[in-house]
Design an enzyme around this catalytic site. Structure first.
Site, PDB file in Angstrom:
ATOM      1  N   ARG A 124      42.967  22.495  77.139  1.00 49.16           N
ATOM      2  CA  ARG A 124      44.739  22.302  76.852  1.00 49.16           C
ATOM      3  C   ARG A 124      44.591  21.581  79.257  1.00 49.16           C
ATOM      4  NH1 ARG A 124      45.866  25.123  73.139  1.00 49.16           N
ATOM      5  NH2 ARG A 124      45.336  24.159  70.970  1.00 49.16           N
ATOM      6  N   LYS A 146      44.753   9.678  87.714  1.00 43.15           N
ATOM      7  CA  LYS A 146      43.500   9.908  86.902  1.00 43.15           C
ATOM      8  C   LYS A 146      41.646   9.602  86.409  1.00 43.15           C
ATOM      9  CE  LYS A 146      46.102   4.962  86.570  1.00 43.15           C
ATOM     10  NZ  LYS A 146      45.360   3.551  86.113  1.00 43.15           N
ATOM     11  N   GLU A 188      37.996  -1.401  99.205  1.00 47.32           N
ATOM     12  CA  GLU A 188      38.988  -0.757  98.451  1.00 47.32           C
ATOM     13  C   GLU A 188      40.172  -0.878  99.648  1.00 47.32           C
ATOM     14  OE1 GLU A 188      40.035  -0.927  94.949  1.00 47.32           O
ATOM     15  OE2 GLU A 188      38.247  -0.860  93.687  1.00 47.32           O
ATOM     16  N   LYS A 230      48.357   5.272  98.668  1.00 51.06           N
ATOM     17  CA  LYS A 230      47.997   5.442  97.517  1.00 51.06           C
ATOM     18  C   LYS A 230      48.850   6.385  97.168  1.00 51.06           C
ATOM     19  CE  LYS A 230      45.550   5.761  93.693  1.00 51.06           C
ATOM     20  NZ  LYS A 230      44.056   6.030  92.522  1.00 51.06           N
ATOM     21  N   GLU A 240      51.807   4.621  86.130  1.00 51.48           N
ATOM     22  CA  GLU A 240      52.401   3.238  85.913  1.00 51.48           C
ATOM     23  C   GLU A 240      53.125   2.304  85.400  1.00 51.48           C
ATOM     24  OE1 GLU A 240      48.144   1.277  86.787  1.00 51.48           O
ATOM     25  OE2 GLU A 240      48.745  -0.148  86.271  1.00 51.48           O
ATOM     26  N   ARG A 244      52.774   0.897  91.199  1.00 57.49           N
ATOM     27  CA  ARG A 244      51.493   1.318  91.043  1.00 57.49           C
ATOM     28  C   ARG A 244      50.607   0.369  90.309  1.00 57.49           C
ATOM     29  NH1 ARG A 244      49.006   7.218  88.926  1.00 57.49           N
ATOM     30  NH2 ARG A 244      46.774   6.866  89.871  1.00 57.49           N
ATOM     31  N   ASN A 248      46.506  -3.144  91.045  1.00 58.00           N
ATOM     32  CA  ASN A 248      45.511  -3.645  90.933  1.00 58.00           C
ATOM     33  C   ASN A 248      45.294  -5.150  91.445  1.00 58.00           C
ATOM     34  OD1 ASN A 248      44.526  -2.089  88.761  1.00 58.00           O
ATOM     35  ND2 ASN A 248      46.763  -2.214  87.277  1.00 58.00           N
ATOM     36  N   HIS A 251      42.340  -7.401  91.374  1.00 54.10           N
ATOM     37  CA  HIS A 251      41.267  -6.863  89.725  1.00 54.10           C
ATOM     38  C   HIS A 251      41.672  -7.063  88.890  1.00 54.10           C
ATOM     39  CE1 HIS A 251      40.913  -2.789  92.002  1.00 54.10           C
ATOM     40  NE2 HIS A 251      40.437  -2.555  91.593  1.00 54.10           N
ATOM     41  N   HIS A 255      37.577  -7.264  87.097  1.00 59.43           N
ATOM     42  CA  HIS A 255      38.056  -7.077  85.854  1.00 59.43           C
ATOM     43  C   HIS A 255      36.946  -8.745  85.229  1.00 59.43           C
ATOM     44  CE1 HIS A 255      40.203  -3.748  86.789  1.00 59.43           C
ATOM     45  NE2 HIS A 255      39.409  -3.224  86.617  1.00 59.43           N
ATOM     46  N   HIS A 273      31.973  -3.596  91.295  1.00 63.66           N
ATOM     47  CA  HIS A 273      33.474  -3.410  91.154  1.00 63.66           C
ATOM     48  C   HIS A 273      33.779  -3.957  92.627  1.00 63.66           C
ATOM     49  CE1 HIS A 273      37.352  -2.043  89.946  1.00 63.66           C
ATOM     50  NE2 HIS A 273      37.401  -1.227  90.801  1.00 63.66           N
TER      51      HIS A 273
HETATM   52  P1  NAD Z   1      29.682   5.883  90.984  1.00 66.70           P
HETATM   53  O1  NAD Z   1      30.483   7.126  90.474  1.00 66.70           O
HETATM   54  O2  NAD Z   1      29.013   5.355  90.299  1.00 66.70           O
HETATM   55  O3  NAD Z   1      28.560   6.439  93.137  1.00 66.70           O
HETATM   56  C1  NAD Z   1      27.740   5.155  93.318  1.00 66.70           C
HETATM   57  C2  NAD Z   1      26.491   5.268  93.161  1.00 66.70           C
HETATM   58  O4  NAD Z   1      26.028   6.361  94.452  1.00 66.70           O
HETATM   59  C3  NAD Z   1      25.689   6.416  92.099  1.00 66.70           C
HETATM   60  O5  NAD Z   1      24.340   5.869  91.703  1.00 66.70           O
HETATM   61  C4  NAD Z   1      26.026   7.591  92.377  1.00 66.70           C
HETATM   62  O6  NAD Z   1      25.054   8.591  92.709  1.00 66.70           O
HETATM   63  C5  NAD Z   1      25.606   7.198  94.364  1.00 66.70           C
HETATM   64  N1  NAD Z   1      25.807   8.296  94.977  1.00 66.70           N
HETATM   65  C6  NAD Z   1      27.179   9.136  94.968  1.00 66.70           C
HETATM   66  N2  NAD Z   1      27.061   9.728  96.313  1.00 66.70           N
HETATM   67  C7  NAD Z   1      26.487   9.461  97.083  1.00 66.70           C
HETATM   68  C8  NAD Z   1      25.948   9.819  98.378  1.00 66.70           C
HETATM   69  N3  NAD Z   1      26.640  10.932  99.163  1.00 66.70           N
HETATM   70  N4  NAD Z   1      24.634   9.366  98.618  1.00 66.70           N
HETATM   71  C9  NAD Z   1      23.653   9.047  98.106  1.00 66.70           C
HETATM   72  N5  NAD Z   1      23.998   8.628  96.431  1.00 66.70           N
HETATM   73  C10 NAD Z   1      25.515   8.852  96.340  1.00 66.70           C
HETATM   74  O7  NAD Z   1      30.137   5.067  91.169  1.00 66.70           O
HETATM   75  P2  NAD Z   1      31.869   5.066  92.559  1.00 66.70           P
HETATM   76  O8  NAD Z   1      31.653   3.884  92.925  1.00 66.70           O
HETATM   77  O9  NAD Z   1      31.781   6.172  93.101  1.00 66.70           O
HETATM   78  O10 NAD Z   1      33.446   4.963  90.953  1.00 66.70           O
HETATM   79  C11 NAD Z   1      33.242   3.670  90.046  1.00 66.70           C
HETATM   80  C12 NAD Z   1      34.333   4.684  88.681  1.00 66.70           C
HETATM   81  O11 NAD Z   1      35.125   5.447  89.750  1.00 66.70           O
HETATM   82  C13 NAD Z   1      34.645   4.020  87.884  1.00 66.70           C
HETATM   83  O12 NAD Z   1      33.799   4.780  86.904  1.00 66.70           O
HETATM   84  C14 NAD Z   1      35.176   3.396  88.260  1.00 66.70           C
HETATM   85  O13 NAD Z   1      36.247   3.212  86.918  1.00 66.70           O
HETATM   86  C15 NAD Z   1      35.904   4.952  88.973  1.00 66.70           C
HETATM   87  N6  NAD Z   1      37.743   4.759  89.588  1.00 66.70           N
HETATM   88  C16 NAD Z   1      38.607   5.657  89.061  1.00 66.70           C
HETATM   89  C17 NAD Z   1      39.969   5.784  89.340  1.00 66.70           C
HETATM   90  C18 NAD Z   1      40.616   6.480  88.811  1.00 66.70           C
HETATM   91  O14 NAD Z   1      41.761   6.056  89.586  1.00 66.70           O
HETATM   92  N7  NAD Z   1      40.331   7.632  88.063  1.00 66.70           N
HETATM   93  C19 NAD Z   1      40.329   4.417  90.437  1.00 66.70           C
HETATM   94  C20 NAD Z   1      38.991   3.147  91.175  1.00 66.70           C
HETATM   95  C21 NAD Z   1      37.491   3.005  90.315  1.00 66.70           C
HETATM   96 ZN    ZN Z   2      39.705  -0.440  91.953  1.00 67.95          ZN
END
Ligand code: NAD
Ligand code: ZN
Length: 367
Positions: A124, A146, A188, A230, A240, A244, A248, A251, A255, A273
């Site tokens: 939990r 999140k 972003e 943020k 949200e 918040r 978006n 977005h 999306h 993205h």
């Molecule tokens: P990701 O985690 O897939 O990373 C992108 C790529 O870079 C991957 O192939 C990873 O292996 C590689 N990588 C990461 N760090 C590296 C480094 N230092 N050197 C070399 N390669 C590296 O993608 P992302 O863009 O970091 O995150 C996208 C995700 O985040 C989505 O799933 C999205 O839904 C989520 N997200 C969440 C929130 C939230 O508030 N929780 C906000 C925005 C996005």
């Molecule tokens: Zn985004």
């Protein structure tokens, strides 16, 4: 030597974001948030070979008795699944993790979201420490609490609000990040200026080259300022219900583009993205101008900055505006009263606008 930036995030479960070069080797900073005897290091197959040994070595130096296990999963959004989440929980079970155990998420947003959700659910809720290694994770996903995994029927459909115990961002980790991922994160970063602060857009305009060169000082300041924007909005509206939603900006269009292209960004057959959000922000700015809300010159300025960062600013060829409009109607951000968009009154001043007519949206899409 670049000084450490610390951003304090308030709310019911306050925590700090620490940003500086070299933090992944910094014993004291890494070990400070760990409370118990167990830590599970969660990472992906790209990041683990680059950084996991260093992090583990620093933790062992600082706390020799700590029980550490690793869960390393294949990289990519399509791995952010319930099945991988289950494997991560099994790794916690294998470690004998108790309520005071810590999950350490080393990677991009995929790892942060999945590991954070596992931490939210194990017994939990146990601590998660985020060690973001993409710019997007540093400025966005690691902050705000999140967590989620995807279902075949949609992204982020299962998740929880679970703030991290700490976020530790080592700017040097970005040196190995592919260019395209860096640019996605920069989209972003630009978004925060577009929504909240035209002065931040000025700052970005003067540091395009330094940021593209991954200069530690420029990156650290961009990350710290982004986290502060943020944090301010998340503190005001953690779940949200209101402000918040401003995050978006770009977005709703973004999306729709991603979904219409079938999330083909990873294979290079579509926008990722951040790229989709870059296009979406320009469309939102153009829509604002067409609705008479904001000067067209502000949209031009936003477009020029994104172009300098190497981001796309126009709809990819072959996307049908009517199909995109249909996607947006299905999006959870469309409520019963009609399409809801985050638009702006000028650069740096975004707000929610309801009941935007379809004709105006189609016009902005060029349809
Ligand atoms: P990701 O985690 O897939 O990373 C992108 C790529 O870079 C991957 O192939 C990873 O292996 C590689 N990588 C990461 N760090 C590296 C480094 N230092 N050197 C070399 N390669 C590296 O993608 P992302 O863009 O970091 O995150 C996208 C995700 O985040 C989505 O799933 C999205 O839904 C989520 N997200 C969440 C929130 C939230 O508030 N929780 C906000 C925005 C996005
Ligand atoms: Zn985004």
């Amino acid at each position: 030597m670049t000084a450490m930036h610390t951003v304090e995030i308030g709310g019911d479960a306050p925590y700090a974001v620490r940003i500086a070069p070299g933090l992944l080797d910094d014993d004291a900073t890494l070990v400070a948030p760990l409370r118990g005897r167990h830590a599970l290091l969660v990472s992906d197959a790209n990041v683990a070979p680059l950084y996991a040994d260093r992090v583990e070595a620093a933790l062992r130096r600082a706390r020799p008795g700590l029980g550490i296990a690793r869960f390393v999963m294949p990289a990519g959004e399509h791995e952010k699944t319930l099945a991988r989440f289950g494997e991560c929980l099994d790794a916690l079970a294998g470690l004998g993790a108790t309520r005071d155990a810590t999950v350490i998420a080393l990677g991009g947003g995929v790892i942060g979201d999945l590991a954070g959700f596992a931490a939210a659910c194990w017994m939990r809720g146990i601590d998660v420490v985020q060690l973001p290694t993409t710019l997007l994770a540093m400025v966005d996903s690691s902050v705000g609490g999140k967590t989620a995994v995807d279902l075949p029927s949609g992204k982020n459909l299962v998740g929880a609000f679970h703030p991290p115990r700490a976020v530790i961002a080592d700017t040097t980790a970005l040196r190995t990040l592919p260019d395209r991922e860096l640019r996605a994160g920069l989209a972003e970063v630009v978004k925060y200026g577009a929504i909240f602060d035209a002065g931040f857009l000025d700052w970005l305009e003067s540091r395009v080259d330094a940021l593209l060169a991954r200069d530690d000082a420029a990156i650290a300041e961009a990350v710290a300022r982004s986290c502060r924007y943020k944090a301010d909005v998340v503190e005001r509206d953690p779940f949200e219900h209101g402000d918040r939603a401003l995050l978006n900006f770009g977005h709703t269009f973004g999306h729709a583009i991603e979904t219409e292209q079938g999330y083909a960004g990873a294979t290079g057959d579509g926008l990722n993205h951040g790229e989709a959000v870059a296009v979406g922000m320009v469309l939102a700015a153009r829509l604002s101008a067409r609705q008479g809300l904001a000067p067209a010159a502000d949209a031009d300025r936003l477009q020029a900055l994104l172009e300098r960062f190497g981001l796309p600013v126009a709809l990819p060829a072959g996307l049908d505006p009517h199909a995109l409009l249909a996607r947006m109607r299905l999006d959870k951000k469309a409520d019963a009263r009609g399409l809801r968009f985050i638009l702006w009154d000028r650069a740096g001043a975004a707000r929610v606008v309801r009941d935007v007519p379809d004709a105006a949206v189609l016009d902005a899409l060029g349809g």
